[in-house]
Structure formats: structure tokens, C-alpha cells
Design a protein around this motif. Structure first.
Motif, PDB file in Angstrom:
ATOM      1  N   GLN A  24       0.804  -1.219   0.000  1.00 24.00           N
ATOM      2  CA  GLN A  24       0.000   0.000   0.000  1.00 24.00           C
ATOM      3  C   GLN A  24       0.841   1.275   0.000  1.00 24.00           C
ATOM      4  OE1 GLN A  24      -2.233   0.573   3.586  1.00 24.00           O
ATOM      5  NE2 GLN A  24      -0.641  -0.352   4.897  1.00 24.00           N
ATOM      6  N   PHE A  25       2.146   1.135   0.200  1.00 25.74           N
ATOM      7  CA  PHE A  25       3.022   2.309   0.223  1.00 25.74           C
ATOM      8  C   PHE A  25       3.706   2.569  -1.110  1.00 25.74           C
ATOM      9  CE2 PHE A  25       3.075   0.481   4.552  1.00 25.74           C
ATOM     10  CZ  PHE A  25       2.370   1.497   5.196  1.00 25.74           C
ATOM     11  N   SER A  26       3.220   1.948  -2.158  1.00 27.36           N
ATOM     12  CA  SER A  26       3.802   2.129  -3.489  1.00 27.36           C
ATOM     13  C   SER A  26       3.060   3.247  -4.218  1.00 27.36           C
ATOM     14  CB  SER A  26       3.729   0.827  -4.295  1.00 27.36           C
ATOM     15  OG  SER A  26       4.162   1.051  -5.616  1.00 27.36           O
ATOM     16  N   LEU A  27       3.759   4.361  -4.446  1.00 25.41           N
ATOM     17  CA  LEU A  27       3.156   5.476  -5.177  1.00 25.41           C
ATOM     18  C   LEU A  27       2.816   5.073  -6.598  1.00 25.41           C
ATOM     19  CD1 LEU A  27       2.385   8.465  -5.516  1.00 25.41           C
ATOM     20  CD2 LEU A  27       4.802   8.934  -6.027  1.00 25.41           C
ATOM     21  N   GLU A  50      -9.145   9.597  -1.442  1.00 30.26           N
ATOM     22  CA  GLU A  50      -9.231   9.655   0.007  1.00 30.26           C
ATOM     23  C   GLU A  50      -8.423   8.542   0.671  1.00 30.26           C
ATOM     24  OE1 GLU A  50     -10.539  11.715   2.212  1.00 30.26           O
ATOM     25  OE2 GLU A  50     -11.078  13.144   0.647  1.00 30.26           O
ATOM     26  N   ALA A  51      -8.300   7.416  -0.024  1.00 30.94           N
ATOM     27  CA  ALA A  51      -7.561   6.292   0.565  1.00 30.94           C
ATOM     28  C   ALA A  51      -6.050   6.453   0.400  1.00 30.94           C
ATOM     29  CB  ALA A  51      -8.023   4.978  -0.071  1.00 30.94           C
ATOM     30  N   SER A  52      -5.629   7.025  -0.737  1.00 30.00           N
ATOM     31  CA  SER A  52      -4.187   7.106  -1.009  1.00 30.00           C
ATOM     32  C   SER A  52      -3.434   7.991  -0.007  1.00 30.00           C
ATOM     33  CB  SER A  52      -3.954   7.597  -2.436  1.00 30.00           C
ATOM     34  OG  SER A  52      -4.537   8.871  -2.643  1.00 30.00           O
ATOM     35  N   PRO A  53      -3.946   9.173   0.430  1.00 31.34           N
ATOM     36  CA  PRO A  53      -3.190   9.959   1.405  1.00 31.34           C
ATOM     37  C   PRO A  53      -3.070   9.291   2.766  1.00 31.34           C
ATOM     38  CG  PRO A  53      -4.785  11.340   0.247  1.00 31.34           C
ATOM     39  CD  PRO A  53      -5.103   9.921  -0.075  1.00 31.34           C
ATOM     40  N   GLN A  54      -3.977   8.376   3.064  1.00 29.11           N
ATOM     41  CA  GLN A  54      -3.838   7.671   4.333  1.00 29.11           C
ATOM     42  C   GLN A  54      -2.619   6.776   4.332  1.00 29.11           C
ATOM     43  OE1 GLN A  54      -7.489   5.709   5.391  1.00 29.11           O
ATOM     44  NE2 GLN A  54      -8.758   7.534   4.990  1.00 29.11           N
ATOM     45  N   ALA A  55      -2.310   6.225   3.150  1.00 28.53           N
ATOM     46  CA  ALA A  55      -1.117   5.392   3.048  1.00 28.53           C
ATOM     47  C   ALA A  55       0.129   6.231   2.780  1.00 28.53           C
ATOM     48  CB  ALA A  55      -1.301   4.357   1.928  1.00 28.53           C
ATOM     49  N   LEU A  56      -0.025   7.299   1.974  1.00 31.86           N
ATOM     50  CA  LEU A  56       1.107   8.157   1.612  1.00 31.86           C
ATOM     51  C   LEU A  56       0.736   9.617   1.895  1.00 31.86           C
ATOM     52  CD1 LEU A  56       1.989   6.481  -1.806  1.00 31.86           C
ATOM     53  CD2 LEU A  56       3.240   6.220   0.349  1.00 31.86           C
ATOM     54  N   PRO A  57       0.708  10.010   3.147  1.00 31.66           N
ATOM     55  CA  PRO A  57       0.276  11.380   3.458  1.00 31.66           C
ATOM     56  C   PRO A  57       1.264  12.452   2.995  1.00 31.66           C
ATOM     57  CG  PRO A  57       1.069  10.263   5.428  1.00 31.66           C
ATOM     58  CD  PRO A  57       1.006   9.224   4.362  1.00 31.66           C
ATOM     59  N   GLY A  58       2.500  12.076   2.722  1.00 27.74           N
ATOM     60  CA  GLY A  58       3.495  13.057   2.292  1.00 27.74           C
ATOM     61  C   GLY A  58       3.710  13.092   0.803  1.00 27.74           C
ATOM     62  N   SER A  59       2.790  12.510   0.026  1.00 32.49           N
ATOM     63  CA  SER A  59       2.948  12.477  -1.433  1.00 32.49           C
ATOM     64  C   SER A  59       2.380  13.757  -2.048  1.00 32.49           C
ATOM     65  CB  SER A  59       2.255  11.247  -2.018  1.00 32.49           C
ATOM     66  OG  SER A  59       2.307  11.287  -3.427  1.00 32.49           O
ATOM     67  N   TYR A  60       3.260  14.625  -2.518  1.00 34.29           N
ATOM     68  CA  TYR A  60       2.830  15.859  -3.173  1.00 34.29           C
ATOM     69  C   TYR A  60       2.066  15.560  -4.453  1.00 34.29           C
ATOM     70  CZ  TYR A  60       3.229  20.175  -5.877  1.00 34.29           C
ATOM     71  OH  TYR A  60       2.966  21.268  -6.637  1.00 34.29           O
ATOM     72  N   LYS A  61       2.490  14.543  -5.176  1.00 34.72           N
ATOM     73  CA  LYS A  61       1.858  14.219  -6.451  1.00 34.72           C
ATOM     74  C   LYS A  61       0.392  13.841  -6.277  1.00 34.72           C
ATOM     75  CE  LYS A  61       2.866  11.555 -10.641  1.00 34.72           C
ATOM     76  NZ  LYS A  61       3.792  10.569 -11.267  1.00 34.72           N
TER      77      LYS A  61
END
Length: 465
Positions: A24-27, A50-61
């Protein structure tokens, strides 16, 4: 609350869901999932966002793509729509981890500005400046100044923001001055503009001239300032302005404008006084006749201050209103000074112009003291490296003048007073060998002629005496 059937994952979605369960941490996986569902309704993509920032909250993309789609949804909606508040909440959640990203702040600030939420927008601008490093503040200040310049923003808020901005970048004070003038705050605008004009180290941020004025209108500006004081009946202050203008301008055209205005002012003052002289004399006669009959004017409580001063000071020479002779002498003195003042303008243009110094000396014929002082000033001012003309002719003319007036040459005068060091220094200055730069500019012959001429003059003077 039941979930709509179209929001359930399809068979193709299950493949991405299973991969994300394993990693789940794969951008890359989240991004591939979003691209695969680019044609799906936003409600379905909303679940992925909504689900992706929970796994990668620091992803600017991921945050940037999510916010862009949110902005597209509200583009054609009225600013009071509930979707705007949802968008604002999404920005706030993104800034929890994206607070160092200026692009996210700018998007949010632009959205708040469009919603005309003044207090919230101002506070968000301040939060952005606190969160971002100083090197990125210029990206926030630009939209901030646009925001506070909008209609509806309290003027006091705008002033405080602009003053804070000037502490960050003082070179943009011209923008602040322009804002003050557009807002009708003329007093502070004038004070700020005067500070800029008097600051020789001011660096402009625009391409227009620093002084915000036409260079060929300097004379008119001086005369306009003098006219302002004349209208306020401050004639002495007006004269000071005229005198200062004539001694500071550097073009003959500006000098002529100021001098003509000054002379017309003096002529009008003289004419006015002469027209009213007869009435003043009659009034003085009446006062003289009534002096013995009047009681003590200090006891007259109905007497105005002006009349009290006029009566109590009557007869004193300092309070004499008949000053026609003084005004006439002042006008004549001004006219006599015109050649000297005009020559000063030319010397301000180039203080190393030898010919102008000779002309200045001729202006003082009959006044040996001023001629000697002018000779002294000339030889001290003219730099052979920058001279226009032959600088040695000043020394020769000085010696010739001394012979004619039977004055002691400066070295001999120093010797008579036993100032041997002073005499030696004068001779050293007069007979100094030119520098290498002077030789390269073909001034060696001129300086050699200076030495020979000066020595010959000294020998002839010694033989005469």
C-alpha cells in the motif's frame, strides 16, 4: 447509509486493490490505479483519492492531483455552494503535511480570494508566510498585495500589510506610494515620496526615472514651490526657495526659468508697495495727529491683535512700512548677480572648465579680494586629468595679476611670514611633474609649459623688485 452500487469495485478494480493490499506504500501502484480509472465518475475516484493519502500522506503528487480535480468540480459553481467548504477542508488536510509546498498554499489562497472570505484569507496568508522559508516569501507576497488592493478590504488592513511587506523588501516602496495615492492618503504618500527623493542610495524596482519627474522641468518645480509660499504670504521663504533653486540647478534653461520668475516676483512686490505707499503715508499722518488724543491702547479690549501691533510699534524703524528703497535695492542686486549666477551654473556642469573660470574672474574686475579668492578656488578645483582647456593658464594669469596689482606671489608671501613648508608646498604643486596618465593624454607639454612659464614669471618678478 447504503453505498451506491456503481461505487463498488469492479473485477478490474480488484486487481489493483489486491496489489495495494500487498504494497500500500507504493506510489506507482496508486498512480496506475488513478490513471486506469480516469474515465470513471469522480465519486469513484474520490474513494481512491481519500484512501491514497492515508497510506502516503506526504505524497505531493497525489495531493496535487486530488486538489486539482476538486478545483475543477467547483469551477462553475457559485461561491456560496457547499462544495467550496468541502474544498477548503481538503486543502486544510493537505497542508498538514504539505505546509512546505508553496504551490499548495498559492492554490488555496487563490481559492479563498475568489470566495471573498476576507478574514480567513488574510489569516491564511499569514500562516503561509510563517510556514514557508523566507526564500519563498516572494511567491506569497505577490498575491497577498493583490488581495489587499481589492475593493472591500479595509484600508487599515491594507496599510498594515504593505508596511510589513516594506520590511521584507523596501525596494517596492513605489508600489506602496502608488497604493496610497489611489486610496487618497495624500499626506503619507507625500512623506514617503519625499523620503525616496532624498535617498541617494535608493534602488529602483521599475524602469521609470527615480525622481518620478521630467528632467527638463526642474526649474518649473522650483518656481511652483516658491509660488506656493507666495500664495501663503511667506515672501521670505519664497525668496529662500528662489535662491536655493538658482544655486542648485545644473542647466542654463532651468536657471533662466527660476531667475525670470524671481525677478518678476521682486518687480511685482516693488510695484505693489509703490502703489500703496501714498495710502500708508496718509494713514501714518492720521495716527500721528491722533496720538495725543487717544487713551492708552493697552486698555482697549476691543482692539484686534493686528491693530494693536500696528499702533504699539508705530514709529519704530524696524516696523517702517515704507521700504521701497530696500525693495528697489534688492531688485538691483538680483539683476547685478545674474552673470555670476549663470557662470556658477556652467561651472556646476563642469568644474574643470578652465575658460569658464577665466570668465568668472573677469566678472569680479574691481574687486581684488574676490578675484584672488576665485583664482585660489580655481587652481584647487581644476584637475589636469579632467581639465577642458589649459590649466596652466590659471597659474600664469594669477602671477600676472599679482604683478599688475603689486601683490606678493604666494610663495614669497609665505617666505615673508617664515612659513617655509607652505612656500615649498606651493612651489611643489606648481612645478609638479605630470603623472603617467597625464602623459598618455598628451598633457605633458602643457604641464612642462606650466613649469617654464611659472619659473620665468618668478625670475621677472625678482628682477623687478
Amino acid at each position: 447509509m447504503a453505498i451506491a452500487e456503481e461505487l463498488y469495485p469492479s473485477q478490474e478494480d480488484l486487481l489493483y486493490e489486491e496489489e495495494l493490499l500487498r504494497n500500500q506504500f507504493s506510489l506507482k501502484l496508486w498512480w496506475r490505479y488513478l490513471i486506469a480509472r480516469s474515465d470513471s465518475p469522480f465519486k469513484k475516484r474520490f474513494l481512491i483519492y481519500e484512501a491514497s493519502p492515508q497510506a502516503l500522506p506526504g505524497s505531493y503528487k497525489l495531493w496535487y492531483a486530488y486538489l486539482r480535480e476538486r478545483l475543477e468540480i467547483v469551477r462553475n459553481l457559485p461561491i456560496k455552494h457547499s462544495q467550496y467548504e468541502t474544498l477548503n477542508n481538503t486543502f486544510e488536510r493537505a497542508l498538514v503535511t504539505m505546509h512546505k509546498m508553496p504551490r499548495i498554499w498559492i492554490m488555496y489562497l487563490q481559492t479563498l480570494t475568489d470566495q471573498e472570505l476576507l478574514t480567513r484569507t488574510r489569516r491564511t496568508f499569514d500562516r503561509a508566510l510563517c510556514a514557508l522559508p523566507v526564500t519563498q516569501h516572494d511567491r506569497i507576497w505577490e498575491p497577498y498585495l493583490v488581495f489587499v488592493s481589492k475593493k472591500g478590504v479595509p484600508i487599515e488592513t491594507s496599510l498594515r500589510v504593505y508596511r510589513r511587506y516594506l520590511k521584507y523588501d523596501p525596494t517596492h516602496i513605489e508600489d506602496f506610494i502608488e497604493f496610497l495615492m489611489n486610496s487618497g492618503l495624500w499626506q503619507e504618500a507625500a512623506e514617503r515620496l519625499a523620503g525616496v527623493l532624498n535617498d541617494d542610495q535608493f534602488i529602483r524596482s521599475r524602469e521609470r526615472p527615480r525622481h518620478r519627474k521630467f528632467t527638463d522641468e526642474v526649474g518649473r518645480l522650483w518656481t511652483s514651490l516658491a509660488d506656493y509660499y507666495i500664495r501663503r504670504n511667506l515672501t521670505e521663504k519664497a525668496r529662500d526657495i528662489f535662491e536655493e533653486g538658482m544655486t542648485t540647478v545644473v542647466t542654463v534653461r532651468d536657471f533662466s526659468v527660476i531667475f525670470d520668475a524671481y525677478s518678476q516676483f521682486e518687480e511685482s512686490m516693488l510695484a505693489y508697495k509703490m502703489e500703496n505707499m501714498d495710502s500708508d503715508e496718509e494713514e501714518d499722518d492720521v495716527q500721528d495727529n491722533d496720538t495725543d488724543e487717544e487713551e492708552d491702547i493697552r486698555l482697549d479690549i476691543n482692539l484686534s491683535v493686528a491693530n494693536f501691533e500696528k499702533k504699539i510699534l508705530h514709529g519704530f524703524w524696524l516696523h517702517d512700512f515704507n521700504d521701497v528703497d530696500l525693495r528697489l535695492a534688492r531688485l538691483e542686486h538680483l539683476m547685478d548677480r545674474r552673470p555670476e549666477l549663470a557662470n556658477s551654473v556652467l561651472l556646476r556642469q563642469n568644474p574643470h572648465n578652465v575658460e569658464q573660470w577665466h570668465r568668472r574672474i573677469k566678472l569680479f574686475e574691481g574687486n581684488p579680494t574676490k578675484q584672488i579668492l576665485t583664482y585660489t578656488e580655481a587652481v584647487r578645483t581644476v584637475d589636469p586629468m579632467k581639465a577642458v582647456g589649459k590649466p596652466h593658464t590659471l597659474w600664469v594669469a594669477l602671477l600676472s595679476y599679482m604683478r599688475t596689482t603689486k601683490m606678493l606671489p604666494m610663495p614669497e608671501m609665505e617666505l615673508r611670514h617664515k612659513n617655509f613648508k607652505g612656500a615649498l608646498e606651493l612651489m611643489r604643486r606648481a612645478t609638479a611633474e605630470p603623472s603617467v596618465e597625464v602623459k598618455r593624454k598628451d598633457l605633458f607639454i602643457i604641464s612642462t609649459t606650466t613649469i617654464d612659464t611659472y619659473m620665468v614669471a618668478m625670475i621677472k618678478y625678482s628682477n623687478i623688485h
